[in-house]
Design an enzyme around this catalytic site. Structure first.
Site, PDB file in Angstrom:
ATOM      1  N   ASP A 161     -61.013  24.633  93.792  1.00 34.86           N
ATOM      2  CA  ASP A 161     -62.378  25.188  93.780  1.00 34.86           C
ATOM      3  C   ASP A 161     -62.422  26.632  94.287  1.00 34.86           C
ATOM      4  O   ASP A 161     -63.200  27.439  93.785  1.00 34.86           O
ATOM      5  CB  ASP A 161     -63.309  24.338  94.662  1.00 34.86           C
ATOM      6  CG  ASP A 161     -63.484  22.937  94.114  1.00 34.86           C
ATOM      7  OD1 ASP A 161     -63.182  22.726  92.925  1.00 34.86           O
ATOM      8  OD2 ASP A 161     -63.903  22.057  94.889  1.00 34.86           O
TER       9      ASP A 161
HETATM   10  P1  TAP Z   1     -59.810  21.424  96.145  1.00 31.32           P
HETATM   11  O1  TAP Z   1     -60.783  22.118  95.266  1.00 31.32           O
HETATM   12  O2  TAP Z   1     -60.191  20.130  96.759  1.00 31.32           O
HETATM   13  O3  TAP Z   1     -58.488  21.218  95.273  1.00 31.32           O
HETATM   14  C1  TAP Z   1     -57.319  20.762  95.832  1.00 31.32           C
HETATM   15  C2  TAP Z   1     -56.286  20.638  94.734  1.00 31.32           C
HETATM   16  O4  TAP Z   1     -55.071  20.280  95.364  1.00 31.32           O
HETATM   17  C3  TAP Z   1     -56.638  19.567  93.739  1.00 31.32           C
HETATM   18  O5  TAP Z   1     -56.953  20.140  92.501  1.00 31.32           O
HETATM   19  C4  TAP Z   1     -55.387  18.685  93.682  1.00 31.32           C
HETATM   20  O6  TAP Z   1     -54.978  18.539  92.329  1.00 31.32           O
HETATM   21  C5  TAP Z   1     -54.347  19.481  94.466  1.00 31.32           C
HETATM   22  N1  TAP Z   1     -53.475  18.612  95.251  1.00 31.32           N
HETATM   23  C6  TAP Z   1     -53.789  17.545  95.987  1.00 31.32           C
HETATM   24  N2  TAP Z   1     -52.704  17.017  96.554  1.00 31.32           N
HETATM   25  C7  TAP Z   1     -51.660  17.775  96.160  1.00 31.32           C
HETATM   26  C8  TAP Z   1     -50.260  17.727  96.411  1.00 31.32           C
HETATM   27  N3  TAP Z   1     -49.706  16.788  97.186  1.00 31.32           N
HETATM   28  N4  TAP Z   1     -49.483  18.683  95.861  1.00 31.32           N
HETATM   29  C9  TAP Z   1     -50.041  19.645  95.067  1.00 31.32           C
HETATM   30  N5  TAP Z   1     -51.340  19.719  94.801  1.00 31.32           N
HETATM   31  C10 TAP Z   1     -52.145  18.797  95.332  1.00 31.32           C
HETATM   32  O7  TAP Z   1     -59.315  22.352  97.336  1.00 31.32           O
HETATM   33  P2  TAP Z   1     -59.670  23.824  97.753  1.00 31.32           P
HETATM   34  O8  TAP Z   1     -59.438  24.774  96.618  1.00 31.32           O
HETATM   35  O9  TAP Z   1     -58.938  24.039  99.035  1.00 31.32           O
HETATM   36  O10 TAP Z   1     -61.234  23.794  97.983  1.00 31.32           O
HETATM   37  C11 TAP Z   1     -61.840  23.097  99.072  1.00 31.32           C
HETATM   38  C12 TAP Z   1     -63.079  22.340  98.633  1.00 31.32           C
HETATM   39  O11 TAP Z   1     -63.627  21.621  99.753  1.00 31.32           O
HETATM   40  C13 TAP Z   1     -64.170  23.280  98.145  1.00 31.32           C
HETATM   41  O12 TAP Z   1     -64.927  22.649  97.148  1.00 31.32           O
HETATM   42  C14 TAP Z   1     -64.989  23.479  99.395  1.00 31.32           C
HETATM   43  O13 TAP Z   1     -66.325  23.882  99.145  1.00 31.32           O
HETATM   44  C15 TAP Z   1     -64.950  22.066  99.961  1.00 31.32           C
HETATM   45  N6  TAP Z   1     -65.356  22.169 101.367  1.00 31.32           N
HETATM   46  C16 TAP Z   1     -64.479  22.607 102.285  1.00 31.32           C
HETATM   47  C17 TAP Z   1     -64.914  22.823 103.568  1.00 31.32           C
HETATM   48  C18 TAP Z   1     -63.991  23.361 104.582  1.00 31.32           C
HETATM   49  S1  TAP Z   1     -64.623  23.740 105.967  1.00 31.32           S
HETATM   50  N7  TAP Z   1     -62.734  23.586 104.325  1.00 31.32           N
HETATM   51  C19 TAP Z   1     -66.230  22.576 103.923  1.00 31.32           C
HETATM   52  C20 TAP Z   1     -67.107  22.111 102.957  1.00 31.32           C
HETATM   53  C21 TAP Z   1     -66.634  21.922 101.680  1.00 31.32           C
HETATM   54  P3  TAP Z   1     -54.076  17.284  91.903  1.00 31.32           P
HETATM   55  O14 TAP Z   1     -54.822  16.066  92.301  1.00 31.32           O
HETATM   56  O15 TAP Z   1     -53.934  17.447  90.425  1.00 31.32           O
HETATM   57  O16 TAP Z   1     -52.782  17.418  92.608  1.00 31.32           O
END
Ligand code: TAP
Length: 469
Positions: A392
């Protein structure tokens, strides 16, 4: 004498709490911050226990033992589960505040008129409403993050949801006002449980319409509610340390929530009432787009030729625990005189500072970790952007696709790099549940696999191929 000592200890504990928060500002002093917080808590418990008013020492010992029994296993959860672990801590904090407020109300009620002053009643009502709603709200948040089966991950919405929630809260507040006006009335002990039930219910209903991706932000908001209920508890118990510590807790939770909202370009109202993540998964352009794969050898060769490599870590790096392999890759590239930087998005991963903590664990110099605004201007000059399990936070749809749930979220400009290598295991979307066109770009090459394995292979290739080892 003892009273003076207790107050002095409280002062020291407050000072240590303030420093603990301050030191946690940067990874270099964060560990010191943790020690200061622990020391402050030990002093706070010891000083409170030393007060002559304490008569039931057995209960205190029992509570400390219970704290250890629950706390030690909780401290051992993996880093990826820290947000839900934190939510559980808030749930316990909220419950404690609620129970203390309840006990104090019935105790003072039984002791007769004069005890339940207007000031005390306001403090008790604030304490129980915030405490109990934090309790159920945090349990729901923890359940959503832990993906507990019977708790829906996606936002659950229904007509007049906000209106009915607001009405529920208004009834609780109205009952609280009635109790504050007539705390010693016959009906007072019967009305009190109604407020508790409404607050418990409100906690659940508050979280139901919020999607999983917003949970970390909501947890920070619940953090501030728990802090505020502790402040109210401090007034109820006439304990100054609870007031200061609760205020620190409440304000830091609020600041954290604001930082996260800013990083996602969302407002508080949008997080709390926006039902984020409800949008159904959308196929990009309707047609089937194809990913281009690359071999480890090919990717290693391109990296070797680069002047600037920017590594963009995301949640997948945390899942794979790939940080140590990333460090090895960093070393390999640095040996070749290549500039390597890390682009850290404020909400990459699942908790604030998630990437910083992992990379610090692997001893990557803090100076090479750059926040989004500092690295984005360099992205067009970047030869290779290596996306390690991020999704994301590098999705260009956030810039222009108004129908996207992440529209408006500032992103790391990975797509502006000359070449992009993206590591992930499958074609599954990220947390927001949407496809990422970055992966289909002409300049992007996928390295499918677990991040730790893929980076391990890259390191092997670089160390073997170069003759440096
Ligand atoms: P994400 O959008 O969740 O994407 C993570 C990616 O990692 C996934 O596409 C997944 O694809 C891949 N993945 C998972 N396990 C893996 C592994 N063992 N090896 C390789 N790839 C792997 O992560 P992001 O880009 O860090 O974004 C964070 C999300 O969390 C955002 O939407 C953000 O708004 C939300 N969020 C975060 C926070 C905080 S404080 N961090 C707070 C609120 C919301 P596969 O399954 O195909 O491997």
């Amino acid at each position: 004498m003892i009273h003076g000592l207790v107050q002095f200890s409280y002062l020291i504990a407050t000072g240590l709490f303030v420093f603990a928060l301050h030191w946690m500002n940067t990874p270099a002093t964060a560990r010191r911050g943790v020690y200061a917080g622990v020391a402050a808590m030990v002093i706070a418990v010891a000083a409170t226990w030393a007060q002559p008013e304490v008569v039931h020492h057995g209960w205190i010992i029992l509570a400390i033992v219970a704290g250890f029994v629950v706390g030690v296993p909780l401290s051992m959860v993996p880093l990826t589960a820290v947000p839900q672990r934190t939510a559980l801590s808030h749930a316990f904090g909220g419950l404690a505040a609620g129970l203390v407020g309840t006990a104090k109300f019935y105790l003072w009620y039984s002791e007769g008129a004069g005890n339940l002053t207007t000031f005390r009643m306001i403090a008790i009502i604030t304490e129980i409403i915030l405490g109990y709603l934090t309790f159920t709200g945090s349990l729901m948040a923890a359940g959503k993050l832990q993906e507990v089966k019977w708790i829906p991950q996606r936002p659950v919405t229904y007509p007049l949801q906000n209106v009915s929630n607001f009405a529920l809260m208004s009834i609780a507040v109205a009952a609280g006002i009635a109790l504050t006006i007539s705390p010693t009335a016959d009906w007072a002990p019967k009305l009190f449980p109604l407020i508790i039930v409404l607050a418990l219910l409100f906690g659940v209903l508050l979280i139901i319409p919020i999607g999983g991706a917003d949970m970390p932000t909501v947890i920070a908001i619940l953090n501030s509610y728990a802090g505020l209920s502790a402040v109210a508890m401090g007034f109820v118990l006439d304990n100054k340390l609870l007031i200061t510590a609760g205020a620190l807790d409440g304000s830091s939770g609020l600041i954290l929530a604001i930082i996260m909202c800013k990083a996602m370009n969302r407002s508080f109202t949008n997080v709390l009432f926006g039902a984020f993540g409800q949008v159904q998964q959308k196929q990009i352009g309707g047609e089937q787009k194809v990913y281009k794969g690359e071999t480890i050898e090919g990717a290693a060769q391109v990296m070797e030729q680069a002047n600037l490599v920017v590594i963009i870590p995301g949640y997948g790096m945390a899942v794979a625990q790939a940080q140590h392999k990333v460090r090895e890759l960093y070393d390999q590239l640095k040996k070749r005189g290549i500039t390597v930087k890390f682009a850290i998005h404020a909400v990459a991963g699942r908790m604030p500072g998630h990437m910083n903590v992992l990379l610090a664990e692997a001893d990557i110099p803090y100076t090479d970790l750059l926040e989004m605004d500092d690295i984005n201007p360099d992205m067009p000059q970047c030869d290779v952007a290596l996306v390690v399990g991020a999704n994301d936070v590098v999705n260009p749809a956030a810039r222009y696709d108004k129908s996207s749930p992440i529209y408006g979220m500032p992103i790391i400009d990975a797509d502006k790099a000359r070449t992009i290598f993206a590591i992930k295991r499958s074609k599954n979307p990220g947390f927001a549940g949407i496809d990422n066109e970055l992966y289909f770009s002409d300049k992007t090459w996928m390295l499918f696999g677990d991040a730790k394995n893929v980076i391990g292979e890259l390191v092997k290739q670089l160390s073997g191929g170069s003759g440096l080892h």
